[in-house]
Design a protein around this motif. Sequence first.
Motif, mmCIF file in Angstrom:
data_model
loop_
_atom_site.group_PDB
_atom_site.id
_atom_site.type_symbol
_atom_site.label_atom_id
_atom_site.label_comp_id
_atom_site.label_asym_id
_atom_site.label_seq_id
_atom_site.Cartn_x
_atom_site.Cartn_y
_atom_site.Cartn_z
ATOM 1 N N ILE A 61 0.858 -1.190 0.000
ATOM 2 C CA ILE A 61 0.000 0.000 0.000
ATOM 3 C C ILE A 61 0.892 1.237 0.000
ATOM 4 N N LEU A 62 0.813 2.036 -1.063
ATOM 5 C CA LEU A 62 1.480 3.332 -1.117
ATOM 6 C C LEU A 62 0.479 4.406 -0.704
ATOM 7 N N TRP A 63 0.979 5.478 -0.107
ATOM 8 C CA TRP A 63 0.093 6.534 0.389
ATOM 9 C C TRP A 63 0.321 7.825 -0.384
ATOM 10 N N GLN A 64 -0.735 8.348 -0.978
ATOM 11 C CA GLN A 64 -0.672 9.539 -1.819
ATOM 12 C C GLN A 64 -1.612 10.607 -1.274
ATOM 13 N N ARG A 65 -1.068 11.805 -1.065
ATOM 14 C CA ARG A 65 -1.913 12.922 -0.634
ATOM 15 C C ARG A 65 -2.836 13.348 -1.761
ATOM 16 N N PHE A 66 -4.103 13.635 -1.400
ATOM 17 C CA PHE A 66 -5.110 13.975 -2.396
ATOM 18 C C PHE A 66 -5.958 15.142 -1.916
ATOM 19 N N PHE A 67 -6.370 15.962 -2.864
ATOM 20 C CA PHE A 67 -7.383 16.980 -2.599
ATOM 21 C C PHE A 67 -8.687 16.447 -3.164
ATOM 22 N N GLN A 69 -12.758 17.172 -3.183
ATOM 23 C CA GLN A 69 -13.988 17.922 -2.925
ATOM 24 C C GLN A 69 -13.868 18.866 -1.722
ATOM 25 N N GLY A 70 -12.802 19.638 -1.722
ATOM 26 C CA GLY A 70 -12.668 20.680 -0.723
ATOM 27 C C GLY A 70 -11.866 20.331 0.507
ATOM 28 N N TRP A 71 -11.388 19.087 0.614
ATOM 29 C CA TRP A 71 -10.600 18.729 1.791
ATOM 30 C C TRP A 71 -9.441 17.819 1.391
ATOM 31 N N HIS A 72 -8.426 17.832 2.236
ATOM 32 C CA HIS A 72 -7.223 17.039 1.993
ATOM 33 C C HIS A 72 -7.354 15.680 2.679
ATOM 34 N N THR A 73 -6.904 14.651 1.989
ATOM 35 C CA THR A 73 -6.931 13.303 2.545
ATOM 36 C C THR A 73 -5.729 12.538 2.020
ATOM 37 N N VAL A 74 -5.612 11.290 2.417
ATOM 38 C CA VAL A 74 -4.547 10.414 1.932
ATOM 39 C C VAL A 74 -5.194 9.195 1.288
ATOM 40 N N CYS A 75 -4.842 8.943 0.038
ATOM 41 C CA CYS A 75 -5.389 7.797 -0.699
ATOM 42 C C CYS A 75 -4.390 6.647 -0.704
ATOM 43 N N ALA A 76 -4.935 5.440 -0.765
ATOM 44 C CA ALA A 76 -4.103 4.235 -0.859
ATOM 45 C C ALA A 76 -3.997 3.810 -2.315
ATOM 46 N N GLN A 77 -2.767 3.507 -2.729
ATOM 47 C CA GLN A 77 -2.528 2.881 -4.023
ATOM 48 C C GLN A 77 -1.977 1.485 -3.766
ATOM 49 N N LEU A 78 -2.454 0.511 -4.511
ATOM 50 C CA LEU A 78 -2.052 -0.880 -4.306
ATOM 51 C C LEU A 78 -1.105 -1.301 -5.417
ATOM 52 N N VAL A 79 0.083 -1.768 -5.041
ATOM 53 C CA VAL A 79 1.088 -2.169 -6.019
ATOM 54 C C VAL A 79 1.766 -3.461 -5.575
ATOM 55 N N ASP A 80 2.508 -4.046 -6.503
ATOM 56 C CA ASP A 80 3.415 -5.174 -6.218
ATOM 57 C C ASP A 80 2.747 -6.313 -5.456
ATOM 58 N N LEU A 81 1.589 -6.735 -5.945
ATOM 59 C CA LEU A 81 0.970 -7.951 -5.420
ATOM 60 C C LEU A 81 1.540 -9.133 -6.189
ATOM 61 N N PHE A 82 2.230 -10.020 -5.495
ATOM 62 C CA PHE A 82 2.759 -11.212 -6.149
ATOM 63 C C PHE A 82 2.944 -12.329 -5.135
ATOM 64 N N ILE A 83 2.965 -13.539 -5.649
ATOM 65 C CA ILE A 83 3.191 -14.744 -4.853
ATOM 66 C C ILE A 83 4.255 -15.572 -5.562
ATOM 67 N N ALA A 84 5.234 -16.059 -4.830
ATOM 68 C CA ALA A 84 6.284 -16.891 -5.413
ATOM 69 C C ALA A 84 5.661 -18.109 -6.083
ATOM 70 N N PRO A 85 6.187 -18.533 -7.241
ATOM 71 C CA PRO A 85 5.579 -19.638 -8.004
ATOM 72 C C PRO A 85 5.313 -20.898 -7.190
ATOM 73 N N GLU A 86 6.234 -21.247 -6.282
ATOM 74 C CA GLU A 86 6.084 -22.501 -5.537
ATOM 75 C C GLU A 86 5.005 -22.440 -4.463
ATOM 76 N N PHE A 87 4.492 -21.220 -4.185
ATOM 77 C CA PHE A 87 3.477 -21.087 -3.132
ATOM 78 C C PHE A 87 2.107 -20.673 -3.665
ATOM 79 N N PRO A 179 -4.197 14.684 -7.070
ATOM 80 C CA PRO A 179 -3.089 14.501 -6.126
ATOM 81 C C PRO A 179 -2.479 15.843 -5.746
ATOM 82 N N VAL A 180 -1.881 15.883 -4.569
ATOM 83 C CA VAL A 180 -1.251 17.096 -4.055
ATOM 84 C C VAL A 180 0.253 16.865 -3.956
ATOM 85 N N TRP A 181 1.018 17.723 -4.593
ATOM 86 C CA TRP A 181 2.479 17.655 -4.518
ATOM 87 C C TRP A 181 3.027 18.993 -4.046
#
Length: 306
Positions: A61-67, A69-87, A179-181
């Motif tokens: 879960i990466l965290w990105q600041r967002f504006f 509808q009038g207020w600031h929040t933090v959004c979650a971005q989902l990346v790098d979901l993987f499972i090793a082949p043997e599992f 997004p807010v930078w």
Amino acid sequence: MGIEDEVDYTATALMASRSFSQSDERFSAAYLKWLYETAFHRPAIVVTARVDGKKAGQAVILWQRFFFQGWHTVCAQLVDLFIAPEFRSPMLVRAIYGELRSCLADHRAMVLTVPNNKSVILNRRFLKLQLIRKLEIRIGMACPYNSRNVTSLFHDAGNTESTRLLIEHSPMSLTGCQPVWDAGALINRLANPLRRYAIHKSPSLLAITSRRVFRGLPVVLVAGLLPLDNRSAGDKEVGDILRNAALLHRCPAYLYVGVNQFLKVPGVALPTRLRPSQMLVQGNMQPENDGARDLSRFEAIDFDFG
């Protein structure tokens, strides 16, 4: 199953390479350390699955600041979901998504993410994420030209002029959903150990570009076109930036991924068969919340494609 406090980046990079069956340059310890720790607005959460005490897979879960509808929040971005082949097993996939769901609920997180094609289905099934929109992918040619209305230079940690341009970028007076930078966050975002970025400043825009290879051809990735104080940019101003970028990177072809209501990016839409992925934005906003679906600006710099 749990949160990984101390990530072994070398082992994680090797596991990612095996899981995706490719030696992508992204799967390096240096890149993962940057992405998980400093690339976005706070350190990532690494959800880890273990089998007999051995790491078997993960999701991040990466965290990105967002504006929003009038207020600031933090959004979650989902990346790098993987499972090793043997599992690999449906049970382990469900377990990872169960932990993700709990973690997102604990943080009361709004999710806005651009998954790969396989994860689109899994996100919909296990996290109930909905389609927000499909990002534009445009490609075009720009004649290399040095416009006096644009300041262009390469960015690195020791370049005081590029740092000054970033500091001058103001995220004030935001509107819509975007997004807010700020300067510090952008400096960290551009510290990617695998990429070199250029900064272009015009009267209404701060632009970020990077030379890449797409389908075997060199292109300038237009990673971000950030309006200064939400001013709209005209076609000539955008064109001047593209021409300056072509000159600086010595490459006339450019690629744009994203959406930006403050301007129009020239070029032609990339055919579906040539798109690197569907480039779908998914989120957990409610269907009746039209503002959540009306992204004012969301571009390659705002997720891990840039």
